[in-house]
Design a protein around this motif. Structure first.
Motif, PDB file in Angstrom:
ATOM      1  N   TYR A   1      28.095  -0.429  28.654  1.00 30.16           N
ATOM      2  CA  TYR A   1      29.215  -0.544  27.731  1.00 30.16           C
ATOM      3  C   TYR A   1      28.740  -0.982  26.344  1.00 30.16           C
ATOM      4  O   TYR A   1      27.778  -1.741  26.212  1.00 30.16           O
ATOM      5  CB  TYR A   1      30.210  -1.587  28.235  1.00 30.16           C
ATOM      6  CG  TYR A   1      31.011  -1.174  29.433  1.00 30.16           C
ATOM      7  CD1 TYR A   1      32.165  -0.414  29.305  1.00 30.16           C
ATOM      8  CD2 TYR A   1      30.623  -1.563  30.717  1.00 30.16           C
ATOM      9  CE1 TYR A   1      32.919  -0.049  30.412  1.00 30.16           C
ATOM     10  CE2 TYR A   1      31.369  -1.207  31.835  1.00 30.16           C
ATOM     11  CZ  TYR A   1      32.518  -0.447  31.671  1.00 30.16           C
ATOM     12  OH  TYR A   1      33.252  -0.087  32.766  1.00 30.16           O
ATOM     13  N   GLU A   2      29.448  -0.535  25.338  1.00 25.56           N
ATOM     14  CA  GLU A   2      29.204  -1.026  23.994  1.00 25.56           C
ATOM     15  C   GLU A   2      29.685  -2.470  23.904  1.00 25.56           C
ATOM     16  O   GLU A   2      30.745  -2.820  24.430  1.00 25.56           O
ATOM     17  CB  GLU A   2      29.956  -0.156  22.984  1.00 25.56           C
ATOM     18  CG  GLU A   2      29.641  -0.478  21.541  1.00 25.56           C
ATOM     19  CD  GLU A   2      30.248   0.516  20.569  1.00 25.56           C
ATOM     20  OE1 GLU A   2      30.121   0.294  19.354  1.00 25.56           O
ATOM     21  OE2 GLU A   2      30.844   1.510  21.034  1.00 25.56           O
ATOM     22  N   ASP A   3      28.900  -3.306  23.247  1.00 24.29           N
ATOM     23  CA  ASP A   3      29.233  -4.720  23.103  1.00 24.29           C
ATOM     24  C   ASP A   3      30.012  -4.918  21.803  1.00 24.29           C
ATOM     25  O   ASP A   3      29.496  -4.699  20.709  1.00 24.29           O
ATOM     26  CB  ASP A   3      27.948  -5.551  23.083  1.00 24.29           C
ATOM     27  CG  ASP A   3      28.213  -7.050  23.052  1.00 24.29           C
ATOM     28  OD1 ASP A   3      29.397  -7.446  22.956  1.00 24.29           O
ATOM     29  OD2 ASP A   3      27.240  -7.820  23.117  1.00 24.29           O
TER      30      ASP A   3
ATOM     31  N   MET B   1      37.070  -0.760  34.023  1.00 34.34           N
ATOM     32  CA  MET B   1      36.955   0.668  34.300  1.00 34.34           C
ATOM     33  C   MET B   1      38.175   1.105  35.098  1.00 34.34           C
ATOM     34  O   MET B   1      38.393   0.655  36.225  1.00 34.34           O
ATOM     35  CB  MET B   1      35.682   0.989  35.087  1.00 34.34           C
ATOM     36  CG  MET B   1      35.530   2.487  35.370  1.00 34.34           C
ATOM     37  SD  MET B   1      34.103   2.920  36.401  1.00 34.34           S
ATOM     38  CE  MET B   1      32.763   2.614  35.259  1.00 34.34           C
TER      39      MET B   1
ATOM     40  N   TYR C   1      27.230   7.560  33.274  1.00 37.21           N
ATOM     41  CA  TYR C   1      28.163   6.550  33.783  1.00 37.21           C
ATOM     42  C   TYR C   1      27.556   5.491  34.694  1.00 37.21           C
ATOM     43  O   TYR C   1      28.148   4.422  34.858  1.00 37.21           O
ATOM     44  CB  TYR C   1      29.310   7.247  34.542  1.00 37.21           C
ATOM     45  CG  TYR C   1      29.941   8.373  33.768  1.00 37.21           C
ATOM     46  CD1 TYR C   1      30.617   8.132  32.574  1.00 37.21           C
ATOM     47  CD2 TYR C   1      29.844   9.695  34.201  1.00 37.21           C
ATOM     48  CE1 TYR C   1      31.190   9.166  31.842  1.00 37.21           C
ATOM     49  CE2 TYR C   1      30.415  10.737  33.484  1.00 37.21           C
ATOM     50  CZ  TYR C   1      31.084  10.469  32.306  1.00 37.21           C
ATOM     51  OH  TYR C   1      31.643  11.494  31.590  1.00 37.21           O
TER      52      TYR C   1
ATOM     53  N   ASN D   1      38.066  -4.568  27.163  1.00 41.59           N
ATOM     54  CA  ASN D   1      37.524  -3.253  26.825  1.00 41.59           C
ATOM     55  C   ASN D   1      37.824  -2.291  27.974  1.00 41.59           C
ATOM     56  O   ASN D   1      37.167  -2.322  29.012  1.00 41.59           O
ATOM     57  CB  ASN D   1      36.014  -3.359  26.590  1.00 41.59           C
ATOM     58  CG  ASN D   1      35.380  -2.012  26.307  1.00 41.59           C
ATOM     59  OD1 ASN D   1      35.990  -1.143  25.689  1.00 41.59           O
ATOM     60  ND2 ASN D   1      34.147  -1.829  26.768  1.00 41.59           N
TER      61      ASN D   1
ATOM     62  N   LEU E   1      27.386   1.793  33.754  1.00 47.35           N
ATOM     63  CA  LEU E   1      28.629   1.072  33.475  1.00 47.35           C
ATOM     64  C   LEU E   1      29.054   0.174  34.637  1.00 47.35           C
ATOM     65  O   LEU E   1      29.669  -0.874  34.429  1.00 47.35           O
ATOM     66  CB  LEU E   1      29.764   2.062  33.177  1.00 47.35           C
ATOM     67  CG  LEU E   1      29.603   2.979  31.968  1.00 47.35           C
ATOM     68  CD1 LEU E   1      30.780   3.952  31.897  1.00 47.35           C
ATOM     69  CD2 LEU E   1      29.507   2.170  30.683  1.00 47.35           C
TER      70      LEU E   1
ATOM     71  N   ASN F   1      34.955  -5.849  30.696  1.00 52.26           N
ATOM     72  CA  ASN F   1      34.941  -4.390  30.774  1.00 52.26           C
ATOM     73  C   ASN F   1      35.775  -3.941  31.967  1.00 52.26           C
ATOM     74  O   ASN F   1      35.485  -4.310  33.105  1.00 52.26           O
ATOM     75  CB  ASN F   1      33.505  -3.884  30.915  1.00 52.26           C
ATOM     76  CG  ASN F   1      32.645  -4.265  29.715  1.00 52.26           C
ATOM     77  OD1 ASN F   1      33.060  -4.110  28.573  1.00 52.26           O
ATOM     78  ND2 ASN F   1      31.452  -4.776  29.981  1.00 52.26           N
TER      79      ASN F   1
ATOM     80  N   GLU G   1      28.170  -3.533  34.969  1.00 55.31           N
ATOM     81  CA  GLU G   1      28.699  -4.287  33.833  1.00 55.31           C
ATOM     82  C   GLU G   1      30.226  -4.332  33.838  1.00 55.31           C
ATOM     83  O   GLU G   1      30.825  -4.899  32.918  1.00 55.31           O
ATOM     84  CB  GLU G   1      28.208  -3.671  32.519  1.00 55.31           C
ATOM     85  CG  GLU G   1      26.700  -3.733  32.329  1.00 55.31           C
ATOM     86  CD  GLU G   1      26.251  -3.130  31.009  1.00 55.31           C
ATOM     87  OE1 GLU G   1      27.126  -2.816  30.172  1.00 55.31           O
ATOM     88  OE2 GLU G   1      25.033  -2.970  30.811  1.00 55.31           O
ATOM     89  N   SER G   2      30.851  -3.753  34.849  1.00 60.37           N
ATOM     90  CA  SER G   2      32.315  -3.736  34.919  1.00 60.37           C
ATOM     91  C   SER G   2      32.821  -5.023  35.563  1.00 60.37           C
ATOM     92  O   SER G   2      32.340  -5.439  36.615  1.00 60.37           O
ATOM     93  CB  SER G   2      32.800  -2.530  35.730  1.00 60.37           C
ATOM     94  OG  SER G   2      32.472  -1.321  35.080  1.00 60.37           O
TER      95      SER G   2
ATOM     96  N   GLN H   1      33.623 -10.587  26.617  1.00 58.40           N
ATOM     97  CA  GLN H   1      34.145  -9.226  26.740  1.00 58.40           C
ATOM     98  C   GLN H   1      34.279  -8.876  28.211  1.00 58.40           C
ATOM     99  O   GLN H   1      33.319  -8.980  28.977  1.00 58.40           O
ATOM    100  CB  GLN H   1      33.213  -8.230  26.055  1.00 58.40           C
ATOM    101  CG  GLN H   1      33.633  -6.774  26.232  1.00 58.40           C
ATOM    102  CD  GLN H   1      32.827  -5.826  25.373  1.00 58.40           C
ATOM    103  OE1 GLN H   1      32.612  -6.071  24.184  1.00 58.40           O
ATOM    104  NE2 GLN H   1      32.379  -4.722  25.960  1.00 58.40           N
TER     105      GLN H   1
ATOM    106  N   GLN I   1      37.878   1.238  29.740  1.00 62.41           N
ATOM    107  CA  GLN I   1      37.264   2.564  29.785  1.00 62.41           C
ATOM    108  C   GLN I   1      37.964   3.378  30.868  1.00 62.41           C
ATOM    109  O   GLN I   1      37.792   3.124  32.061  1.00 62.41           O
ATOM    110  CB  GLN I   1      35.772   2.466  30.099  1.00 62.41           C
ATOM    111  CG  GLN I   1      35.074   3.812  30.229  1.00 62.41           C
ATOM    112  CD  GLN I   1      35.088   4.593  28.926  1.00 62.41           C
ATOM    113  OE1 GLN I   1      34.374   4.271  27.983  1.00 62.41           O
ATOM    114  NE2 GLN I   1      35.913   5.628  28.855  1.00 62.41           N
TER     115      GLN I   1
END
Length: 378
Positions: free
Chosen positions: A3-5, A20, A269, A167, A272, A18, A275-276, A16, A169
């Motif tokens: 993921y973009e921070d 999904m 993917y 965030n 991701l 994340n 980090e979700s 943050q 996604q």
């Protein structure tokens, strides 16, 4: 690449999270039903479209659908099931199947153009704005966890705080852009910088139902930040040749039928998942042709000890008595683990199940309710 921070993009951002969100055809069917559309995006509707168009009767996919229908198969109209059956049981060379899949691909794009029209998208957007359904999806979804014990099992509810970043996604498995339209942060519902001095742009509701012994009371909203994006790993309606129909991971010649292969799942993917912080599954049938995604979610739950999973499941006439534990077993089976005791224990710990029907009060992706959930405060 994960993921973009965004933490450096907001002043004094704390953490943050994340999220999904994986969304399947159940969402599109819900939308079209609510709008009173004459047809929907079910494969059965597509089959009748093919017959009406007098589509090539010798097409392998169409022949297999009709063969399964004659045999009384429950999912006879499922294009991807037909492809898998041809490959595994019919002994048909992959190249021959691919050629006929491409013809189906073009027809399906034409079919969708008649179903998910610009008028349908506009009407959906108007409803989302008028009822504030979009922003309620983002900010009020924890109210869908009705049971206090299930709510308290979630890690997210114990971690979120003022100034955090959410965030989202969205993994849109649908070819239409109905979901994209609904979750779009329009100018009526969302202001990216509503305050003069603070750059926090949303009010997140951490305990909508007022569960006892929670960190926050029911009336508390915490200021936070929201980011959202949508991707279509299996293609999008307005690019017909992007539509992917096929099977799960495969080797050899069968790789040409593999959706994870053509979608480049591992490259785009895979990073991701660990980090979700939260996975949300909505409108998905948990089919074997998407096993890559279900296994990746489990890998993510294992890699991130604080990660949660929420599975939404609409109760129909055939599963009115379905239980949360039965759905955990179904998810485990869809991921290829069957009734493995260790896996089921992990899912009981990590996975919350929201069973609903058309009369249920719900915040997440609810396109049909005329009013906001009762826990939404003015």
């Amino acid at each position: 690449m994960g993921y973009e921070d965004f933490t450096s993009r907001f002043a004094e951002a704390r953490t943050q999270y994340n999220v999904m969100a994986l969304v399947g055809n159940g969402f599109d069917i819900q939308v079209l039903s609510g709008l009173g559309a004459p047809t929907d995006t079910r494969y059965e509707s597509f089959y009748h479209f093919l017959k009406y168009r007098k589509f090539e009767p010798t097409n392998l996919i169409l022949e297999q659908m009709e063969s399964l229908q004659a045999a009384g198969a429950e999912n006879w109209s499922d294009v991807e099931n037909a492809i898998e059956t041809l490959r595994s049981d019919g002994g048909v060379p992959a190249g021959q199947i691919v050629a006929d899949v491409r013809k189906i691909q073009r027809e399906f794009a034409s079919f969708l153009d008649q179903v998910a029209t610009p008028d349908v998208l506009s009407r959906l957007g108007d409803i989302a704005v008028a009822r504030e359904s979009t922003i309620n999806s983002y900010m009020e979804f924890l109210g869908d966890i009705e049971d206090a014990d299930e709510y308290h099992k979630m890690k997210l509810t114990q971690r979120v705080d003022i100034g955090d970043i959410f965030n989202f996604q969205f993994i849109n498995f649908n070819y239409t852009t109905l979901l994209d339209d609904f979750v779009y942060l329009d100018q009526e519902q969302f202001d990216p910088h509503p305050h003069r001095w603070s750059d926090r742009n949303i009010n997140f509701h951490p305990n909508p139902r007022g569960h006892s012994d929670a960190r926050e009371r029911a009336s508390f909203y915490m200021v936070a930040n929201l980011i959202s994006d949508v991707v279509h790993p299996h293609g999008v309606q307005y690019t017909p040749r992007s539509l992917l129909f096929g099977i799960d991971e495969a080797d050899g010649d069968a790789r040409t039928l593999s959706k994870p292969y053509w979608a480049q799942n591992k490259v785009k993917y895979e990073a991701l998942f660990p980090e979700s912080d939260l996975f949300i599954i909505f409108g998905c049938s948990l089919g074997a042709t998407d096993r890559w995604w279900w296994r990746a979610i489990i890998d993510g739950l294992r890699a991130n000890g604080d990660a949660d999973l929420i599975l939404y499941w609409r109760r129909g006439a055939h599963d009115a008595t379905l239980t949360a534990d039965e759905l955990r077993t179904r998810f485990s089976d869809a991921a290829g683990y069957g009734a493995d005791a260790g896996m089921l224990a992990l899912l009981r710990e990590k996975m919350r199940v929201v069973l609903y029907d058309d009369s249920s009060e719900r915040a997440w992706l609810n396109t049909n309710s005329l009013t906001a959930p009762s826990w939404v405060l003015p």
